[in-house]
Design an enzyme around this catalytic site. Structure first.
Site, PDB file in Angstrom:
ATOM      1  CE  LYS A 186      -1.688   2.940   2.740  1.00  0.00           C
ATOM      2  NZ  LYS A 186      -1.728   4.113   1.877  1.00  0.00           N
ATOM      3  CD  GLU A 189      -3.198   8.198   1.918  1.00  0.00           C
ATOM      4  OE1 GLU A 189      -2.234   7.385   1.899  1.00  0.00           O
ATOM      5  OE2 GLU A 189      -3.821   8.480   2.947  1.00  0.00           O
ATOM      6  N   GLY A 239       7.088   5.347   7.702  1.00  0.00           N
ATOM      7  CA  GLY A 239       6.211   6.512   7.835  1.00  0.00           C
ATOM      8  C   GLY A 239       6.522   7.247   9.118  1.00  0.00           C
ATOM      9  N   GLY A 244       3.378   4.955  13.144  1.00  0.00           N
ATOM     10  CA  GLY A 244       4.135   3.720  13.379  1.00  0.00           C
ATOM     11  C   GLY A 244       3.838   3.136  14.755  1.00  0.00           C
ATOM     12  CB  CYS A 295      13.312   9.510   7.386  1.00  0.00           C
ATOM     13  SG  CYS A 295      14.249   8.549   6.210  1.00  0.00           S
ATOM     14  CD  GLU A 392      10.304  13.404  10.870  1.00  0.00           C
ATOM     15  OE1 GLU A 392       9.155  13.000  11.126  1.00  0.00           O
ATOM     16  OE2 GLU A 392      11.145  12.730  10.248  1.00  0.00           O
TER      17      GLU A 392
HETATM   18  P1  NAD Z   1       2.463   8.681   7.545  1.00  0.00           P
HETATM   19  O1  NAD Z   1       2.820   7.964   8.784  1.00  0.00           O
HETATM   20  O2  NAD Z   1       1.404   9.697   7.577  1.00  0.00           O
HETATM   21  O3  NAD Z   1       2.023   7.647   6.395  1.00  0.00           O
HETATM   22  C1  NAD Z   1       2.847   6.571   6.024  1.00  0.00           C
HETATM   23  C2  NAD Z   1       1.977   5.501   5.400  1.00  0.00           C
HETATM   24  O4  NAD Z   1       1.106   4.989   6.416  1.00  0.00           O
HETATM   25  C3  NAD Z   1       1.074   5.982   4.267  1.00  0.00           C
HETATM   26  O5  NAD Z   1       0.973   4.986   3.275  1.00  0.00           O
HETATM   27  C4  NAD Z   1      -0.265   6.145   4.967  1.00  0.00           C
HETATM   28  O6  NAD Z   1      -1.373   6.031   4.100  1.00  0.00           O
HETATM   29  C5  NAD Z   1      -0.223   4.996   5.946  1.00  0.00           C
HETATM   30  N1  NAD Z   1      -1.116   5.156   7.095  1.00  0.00           N
HETATM   31  C6  NAD Z   1      -1.656   6.291   7.601  1.00  0.00           C
HETATM   32  N2  NAD Z   1      -2.469   5.993   8.630  1.00  0.00           N
HETATM   33  C7  NAD Z   1      -2.433   4.650   8.777  1.00  0.00           C
HETATM   34  C8  NAD Z   1      -3.079   3.752   9.673  1.00  0.00           C
HETATM   35  N3  NAD Z   1      -3.903   4.183  10.623  1.00  0.00           N
HETATM   36  N4  NAD Z   1      -2.816   2.436   9.550  1.00  0.00           N
HETATM   37  C9  NAD Z   1      -1.969   1.982   8.600  1.00  0.00           C
HETATM   38  N5  NAD Z   1      -1.357   2.789   7.708  1.00  0.00           N
HETATM   39  C10 NAD Z   1      -1.581   4.109   7.808  1.00  0.00           C
HETATM   40  O7  NAD Z   1       3.846   9.260   6.983  1.00  0.00           O
HETATM   41  P2  NAD Z   1       4.061  10.195   5.723  1.00  0.00           P
HETATM   42  O8  NAD Z   1       3.561  11.548   6.094  1.00  0.00           O
HETATM   43  O9  NAD Z   1       3.562   9.531   4.487  1.00  0.00           O
HETATM   44  O10 NAD Z   1       5.664  10.193   5.631  1.00  0.00           O
HETATM   45  C11 NAD Z   1       6.454  11.015   6.375  1.00  0.00           C
HETATM   46  C12 NAD Z   1       7.032  10.310   7.585  1.00  0.00           C
HETATM   47  O11 NAD Z   1       7.706   9.126   7.180  1.00  0.00           O
HETATM   48  C13 NAD Z   1       8.069  11.123   8.313  1.00  0.00           C
HETATM   49  O12 NAD Z   1       7.863  11.051   9.702  1.00  0.00           O
HETATM   50  C14 NAD Z   1       9.380  10.470   7.944  1.00  0.00           C
HETATM   51  O13 NAD Z   1      10.410  10.678   8.852  1.00  0.00           O
HETATM   52  C15 NAD Z   1       8.988   9.059   7.820  1.00  0.00           C
HETATM   53  N6  NAD Z   1       9.940   8.339   6.964  1.00  0.00           N
HETATM   54  C16 NAD Z   1      10.839   7.489   7.555  1.00  0.00           C
HETATM   55  C17 NAD Z   1      11.782   6.838   6.777  1.00  0.00           C
HETATM   56  C18 NAD Z   1      12.767   5.886   7.384  1.00  0.00           C
HETATM   57  O14 NAD Z   1      13.316   5.073   6.645  1.00  0.00           O
HETATM   58  N7  NAD Z   1      13.028   5.922   8.677  1.00  0.00           N
HETATM   59  C19 NAD Z   1      11.820   7.048   5.408  1.00  0.00           C
HETATM   60  C20 NAD Z   1      10.896   7.924   4.850  1.00  0.00           C
HETATM   61  C21 NAD Z   1       9.952   8.556   5.638  1.00  0.00           C
END
Ligand code: NAD
Length: 501
Positions: A186, A189, A239, A244, A295, A392
């Protein structure tokens, strides 16, 4: 090579759901649109998955794992498919890069480099598919042979964010496939396009139906199915730390394995004896790369007090020259902010820093042009207790703090809840190694920043995550260990017959 106008003139990309080897519309008929954050133009329309579609995708992945050929193929056969995928990615790199840039807002040249980097990960995973092996014990006595097998863990739920869509799915999927797993993917979006295109490449590469299923949809709908489902054996999530943590708590209900790549507040420690120009360049690159939506972004620079004023002035001067603008135009270094929510989050962090008494040394505002852009921003006079020093921001906003001793620098570096990465800048090897040993983070760069190699593991300490991706153990993470104890010869009976005399 197309011009930016020609690239924008193409009709929107149409994406459907990939379930059990078939491209299909959502059961509800729902669709979701994506507009370019840099151009405000419709660039893609997708079938939008519901819970019912997600259930079907999990069932397909389960069937493919339990009854299909993939988990039973030789490593060499899986490696062939993974290499085909890598070649397929490279053959379509410009098409993929165009869509990545239009959906994400990042410079086109950067998208091309990321797509090529992703192809390298598929190639690397192909080498691991042939090298995955267990262990043996020939030391358990004459009558016992001990074997430790590595079994694929099963169905993997893969959830990815919007900042590096194609690169991040390629940090997970090829390694899961190399181990013999099946998957439901997934993507975010907001940036689903290149992951959907990957589905086309996977089919063309010879992947059997149902091995990879791809769902465009919302996190709290489709994502939650993957997190909660008892037929998903492992969750690989990248994410935010907030989502997480929720996902880990929910995944605990089925005790599935979790791999979490989460947020960061990464420090670059700049000592007075460093290569000054190189450190200034890395500070600027480290915060504006991907418009800071990274990140691993170097969002805190910790500078030794004796050079702090000169360093800040140099960073501000170079930040003024950063080329911000249309990501399709060659030479652009900083593109758009990917989502409206993120735009407002960044602006509210800047506002908070102002309120807390920090100085906005440069930038600090939305750029007055169509699309969502934020000025390169440098915040000075930051103290460790301020939110801008600890949270962050995920935008082009650099916080500058100062230190006097190595001890103080390390303490500052370790003073947030995160621990993803850090950099140390010094020409004294002792300083570099002493600091690197004491900083609690998954990656430490010494006199460089933001380099990546497939061979080197990546992941975070503390609230930056659980587990590691990449490196030669990457496929092992997608396996369970199974112990085989083989008895040779007659076993001594436990039952002692009663005397009958
Ligand atoms: P997010 O947590 O909002 O979303 C990440 C993913 O999770 C998306 O696909 C989203 O649709 C899904 N998601 C949202 N709510 C969910 C739920 N309740 N259950 C399951 N899935 C759900 O993150 P984002 O805004 O897309 O990305 C930015 C974040 O990602 C930042 O905090 C960044 O630091 C982190 N990130 C970390 C790394 C790493 O490798 N450590 C790499 C890239 C991004």
């Amino acid at each position: 090579m197309q011009t930016p106008a020609e690239m924008l003139a193409q009709p929107p990309f149409r994406g459907r759901l990939l379930i059990d080897g078939h491209w299909c519309d959502a059961e509800s008929g729902a669709t979701v649109e994506r507009r370019s954050p840099a151009h405000e133009q419709l660039v893609a329309v997708y079938a939008k998955a519901s819970i019912a579609d997600a259930e079907k995708a999990v069932a397909a992945a389960r069937r493919a794992f339990d009854h299909g050929p993939w988990a039973r193929l030789k490593g060499a056969e899986r490696a062939t498919v993974l290499r085909n995928v890598a070649d397929g990615i490279l053959a379509r790199r410009h098409e993929l890069a165009r869509l990545e840039t239009l959906e994400n807002g990042k410079p086109l040249a950067q998208s091309v480099a990321e797509i090529e980097g992703a192809a390298d990960l598929w190639h690397y995973a192909a080498t691991l598919a042939r090298n995955l092996h267990g262990d043996s014990y020939n030391t358990l006595g004459e009558s016992t042979l001990g074997l430790v097998l590595r079994d694929p863990i099963g169905v993997v739920g893969i959830i990815t964010p919007w900042n590096f869509p194609f690169l991040i799915v390629s940090q997970k999927l090829p390694f899961a496939l190399a181990a013999g797993c099946t998957a439901v993917v997934k993507p975010s979006e907001f940036t689903s396009g290149t992951t959907v295109m990957l589905g086309e490449i996977l089919i063309a590469a010879g992947l059997p139906p149902g091995v990879v299923n791809i769902l465009v949809g919302e996190g709290r709908v489709v994502g939650e199915v993957l997190v909660n489902h008892a037929d998903v054996d492992m969750l690989s999530f990248t994410g935010s730390t907030a989502i997480g943590k929720q996902a880990v708590a929910k995944a605990a209900q089925t005790l599935k394995k979790v791999s979490m790549e989460l947020g960061g507040k990464n420090p670059q420690l700049v000592f007075a004896d460093c290569d000054f120009d190189a450190a200034v360049d890395a500070a600027v690159f480290g915060i504006y790369f991907n418009a800071g939506q990274c990140c691993n972004s170097g969002s805190r620079v910790l500078v030794e007090a004796s050079i702090a004023d000169r360093f800040l002035a140099a960073v501000v001067e170079r930040s003024r020259d950063v080329k911000l603008g249309d990501p399709l135009v060659p030479g652009t270094q900083v593109g758009a902010i990917t989502t409206e929510k993120q735009l407002h989050t960044i602006l509210s962090h800047i506002e908070g820093a102002r309120r807390d008494g920090a100085t906005i040394a440069l930038g600090g505002a939305r750029v007055d042009r169509p699309g969502m852009f934020i000025e390169p921003t440098v915040v000075s006079g930051v103290t460790p207790a301020m939110a801008i020093a600890r949270e962050e921001v995920f935008g082009p906003v650099l916080s500058v703090l100062t230190f006097k001793t190595l001890d103080e620098a390390v303490e500052l570096a370790n003073s947030t809840l995160y621990g993803l990465s850090a950099a140390v800048w010094s020409n004294d090897l002792t300083t570099c190694i002493a600091a690197a040993r004491r900083i609690r983070a998954g990656t430490i760069w010494v006199n460089t920043f933001l380099e990546g190699h497939a061979e080197l593991p990546f992941g975070g300490f503390r609230q930056s995550g659980i587990g590691r991706e990449l490196g030669r153990q990457a496929t092992e993470d997608y396996t369970e260990s199974k112990t085989l104890q083989v008895h040779l010869g007659k076993r001594t009976d436990w039952y002692v017959p009663k005397r009958t005399s």
